[in-house]
Every structure is written in structure tokens, then in C-alpha cells.
Design a protein around this motif. Structure first.
Motif, short mmCIF file in Angstrom:
data_model
loop_
_atom_site.label_atom_id
_atom_site.label_comp_id
_atom_site.label_asym_id
_atom_site.label_seq_id
_atom_site.Cartn_x
_atom_site.Cartn_y
_atom_site.Cartn_z
N GLY A 14 0.76 -1.20 0.04
CA GLY A 14 -0.04 0.03 0.15
C GLY A 14 0.79 1.21 0.02
O GLY A 14 2.13 1.10 0.49
N LEU A 15 0.23 2.40 -0.50
CA LEU A 15 1.00 3.57 -0.58
C LEU A 15 1.45 4.22 0.72
O LEU A 15 2.42 4.74 0.97
CB LEU A 15 0.32 4.71 -1.29
CG LEU A 15 0.03 4.47 -2.91
CD1 LEU A 15 -0.84 5.44 -3.44
CD2 LEU A 15 1.67 4.29 -3.52
N ALA A 16 0.56 3.91 1.93
CA ALA A 16 0.96 4.41 3.30
C ALA A 16 2.40 3.91 3.57
O ALA A 16 3.12 4.68 4.36
CB ALA A 16 -0.13 4.07 4.23
N ALA A 17 2.83 2.74 3.04
CA ALA A 17 4.21 2.27 3.56
C ALA A 17 5.22 2.92 2.76
O ALA A 17 6.44 2.65 2.87
CB ALA A 17 3.97 0.94 3.31
N VAL A 18 5.01 3.86 1.71
CA VAL A 18 6.14 4.16 0.94
C VAL A 18 6.81 5.12 1.80
O VAL A 18 6.08 6.41 2.40
CB VAL A 18 5.72 4.79 -0.27
CG1 VAL A 18 6.77 5.68 -1.09
CG2 VAL A 18 4.87 3.74 -1.25
N PRO A 19 7.97 5.30 1.88
CA PRO A 19 8.77 6.38 2.79
C PRO A 19 9.10 7.71 2.01
O PRO A 19 10.34 7.95 1.95
CB PRO A 19 10.17 5.64 3.14
CG PRO A 19 10.22 4.78 1.89
CD PRO A 19 9.21 4.38 1.56
N ASP A 20 8.07 8.11 1.18
CA ASP A 20 8.15 9.48 0.77
C ASP A 20 6.88 9.94 0.73
O ASP A 20 5.75 9.47 0.22
CB ASP A 20 8.62 9.29 -0.84
CG ASP A 20 8.63 10.54 -1.59
OD1 ASP A 20 7.66 11.31 -1.48
OD2 ASP A 20 9.71 10.77 -2.13
N PRO A 21 6.77 11.30 1.30
CA PRO A 21 5.48 11.77 1.68
C PRO A 21 4.62 12.16 0.55
O PRO A 21 3.12 12.31 0.43
CB PRO A 21 5.67 13.22 2.37
CG PRO A 21 7.03 13.51 2.20
CD PRO A 21 7.92 12.04 2.00
N PRO A 30 -3.92 7.55 -6.45
CA PRO A 30 -4.18 6.80 -5.77
C PRO A 30 -3.32 5.27 -6.41
O PRO A 30 -2.87 5.46 -7.40
CB PRO A 30 -5.50 6.41 -5.78
CG PRO A 30 -5.89 7.23 -7.00
CD PRO A 30 -4.90 8.22 -7.34
N GLY A 31 -3.21 4.35 -5.61
CA GLY A 31 -2.49 3.23 -6.12
C GLY A 31 -2.08 2.21 -5.04
O GLY A 31 -2.75 2.20 -4.21
N GLY A 112 22.55 0.93 -1.33
CA GLY A 112 22.98 2.14 -1.43
C GLY A 112 22.22 3.12 -0.33
O GLY A 112 22.32 4.22 -0.50
N GLY A 113 21.49 2.33 0.71
CA GLY A 113 20.82 3.29 1.53
C GLY A 113 19.60 3.77 1.05
O GLY A 113 18.99 4.97 1.80
N ARG A 114 18.93 3.40 -0.10
CA ARG A 114 17.59 3.98 -0.40
C ARG A 114 16.60 2.72 -0.50
O ARG A 114 16.96 1.56 -0.23
CB ARG A 114 17.69 4.25 -1.87
CG ARG A 114 18.64 5.59 -2.17
CD ARG A 114 18.84 5.76 -3.48
NE ARG A 114 19.80 6.98 -3.96
CZ ARG A 114 20.89 6.80 -3.80
NH1 ARG A 114 21.62 5.77 -3.81
NH2 ARG A 114 21.72 7.88 -3.84
N SER A 115 15.29 2.97 -0.23
CA SER A 115 14.17 2.25 -0.07
C SER A 115 13.89 1.69 -1.44
O SER A 115 13.85 2.45 -2.58
CB SER A 115 12.88 2.94 0.41
OG SER A 115 11.85 1.96 0.32
N PRO A 116 13.76 0.26 -1.69
CA PRO A 116 13.42 -0.37 -2.92
C PRO A 116 12.05 -0.38 -3.23
O PRO A 116 11.65 -0.80 -4.14
CB PRO A 116 14.13 -1.62 -3.08
CG PRO A 116 14.01 -1.91 -1.34
CD PRO A 116 14.18 -0.75 -0.68
N VAL A 117 11.09 0.18 -2.32
CA VAL A 117 9.61 -0.11 -2.42
C VAL A 117 9.40 0.84 -3.71
O VAL A 117 9.70 1.79 -4.06
CB VAL A 117 9.04 0.88 -1.12
CG1 VAL A 117 7.52 0.93 -1.44
CG2 VAL A 117 9.39 -0.11 -0.05
N CYS A 118 8.16 0.25 -4.39
CA CYS A 118 7.91 0.63 -5.45
C CYS A 118 6.58 0.94 -5.61
O CYS A 118 5.47 0.06 -5.56
CB CYS A 118 8.08 -0.68 -6.69
SG CYS A 118 9.75 -1.08 -7.08
N PRO A 119 6.18 2.43 -5.84
CA PRO A 119 4.94 2.84 -5.92
C PRO A 119 4.44 2.62 -7.39
O PRO A 119 5.29 2.63 -8.25
CB PRO A 119 4.80 4.37 -5.64
CG PRO A 119 6.27 4.50 -4.92
CD PRO A 119 7.24 3.34 -5.67
N VAL A 120 2.98 2.11 -7.25
CA VAL A 120 2.31 2.22 -8.68
C VAL A 120 1.14 3.01 -8.43
O VAL A 120 0.18 2.58 -7.72
CB VAL A 120 2.06 0.57 -8.82
CG1 VAL A 120 1.41 0.43 -10.34
CG2 VAL A 120 3.30 -0.44 -8.69
#
Length: 148
Positions: A14-21, A30-31, A112-120
Motif C-alpha cells: 500500500g502507498l501508506a508504507a512508501v517512505p516518501d510523503p 491513488p494506487g 546504497g541506502g535507499r528504499s527499493p519500495v515501488c509505488p504504482v
């Protein structure tokens, strides 16, 4: 109605888990989001259509109905300037849903210290237009959500 497929294998979070506001608040649209399986893999087209924008870390595909879906491979990955990503398609190409677009390695993004989470994201959609959002384990090409 548009069926949007998971572009990568992993856990639908879910988008709420993306570490980017910008993404987590739904400002882009949405997505959902996927915490990808670690290791080399390919990101696929979530819908059939034309690749309108293609960067190594992100792409937008617009279907024949005019609906656009953004896939963003990781957070702050624009800073990598394409390193660790390999394009498997070209901007302007017509693709089928499930066709490989970018090869990448989420574990290298994470190292590399970044989140690999993929927003769709369903671009320019109303939040209530996205339904049937998948939860838990998904494979690339599985149904991720419905855009009513």
C-alpha cells in the motif's frame, strides 16, 4: 475499468508504507506499492499501452483509454542517474501488460541506502476509483488493483 498488474514480485504494502510523503499521501495519485523481492529482476508493464515516459528508475504507460500508470522503482533512485538499471524498452514503444520494461536489482538499491519500495500510481485518478487493492505476496503480472 482498467486492471493494473503488479510490475514486480514482492509484498503489496500500500502507498501508506512508501517512505516518501508525496507518494504516501497520494499526492501523485491513488494506487499501491510493492516491497520487491531482493535480487536481480525485471519490472513489467502494469497495463497495455504506450510508454509515454521512460527513465531508468521510473516509467509511465498510457493505455488506449488515456489512463496513465506510473511505476517508480524505489525511492530517491533518480539520484542513481541510471546506475543499476537497464532499459528493456524505448520511450514511445507500445507494450502489452506484463511485458518487461526495466531490469534492476532492488538489493543494490537498498545497499546504497535507499528504499527499493515501488509505488504504482493511477495518474489523475480519484482515490475512490482504485479498488480491489492486493495485499501480501504478488508476482509480476498479478492483479494489483482495479481502476474503476
Amino acid at each position: 475499468m482498467t486492471t493494473v498488474l503488479a510490475p514486480v514480485e514482492g509484498a503489496a504494502v500500500g502507498l501508506a508504507a512508501v517512505p516518501d510523503p508525496v507518494f504516501s499521501a497520494g499526492m501523485v495519485g491513488p494506487g499501491s506499492a510493492i516491497d520487491p523481492l531482493r535480487g536481480p529482476g525485471e519490472a513489467v508493464a502494469p497495463i497495455a499501452g504506450k510508454i509515454m515516459k521512460l527513465h531508468p528508475h521510473a516509467y509511465v504507460i498510457v493505455g488506449d483509454d488515456g489512463r496513465g500508470v506510473l511505476v517508480h522503482l524505489g525511492i530517491d533512485t533518480v539520484q542513481l542517474k541510471g546506475e543499476g538499471f537497464r532499459l528493456l524498452a524505448t520511450e514511445g514503444d507500445r507494450v502489452r501488460a506484463g511485458q518487461a520494461v526495466v531490469a534492476w536489482d532492488p538489493s543494490a538499491v537498498e545497499a546504497g541506502g535507499r528504499s527499493p519500495v515501488c509505488p504504482v500510481v493511477a495518474l489523475d485518478a480519484l482515490s475512490e476509483a482504485v479498488t480491489g487493492v492486493a495485499q501480501g505476496r504478488v508476482h509480476a503480472g498479478d492483479e494489483l488493483f482495479i481502476w474503476e
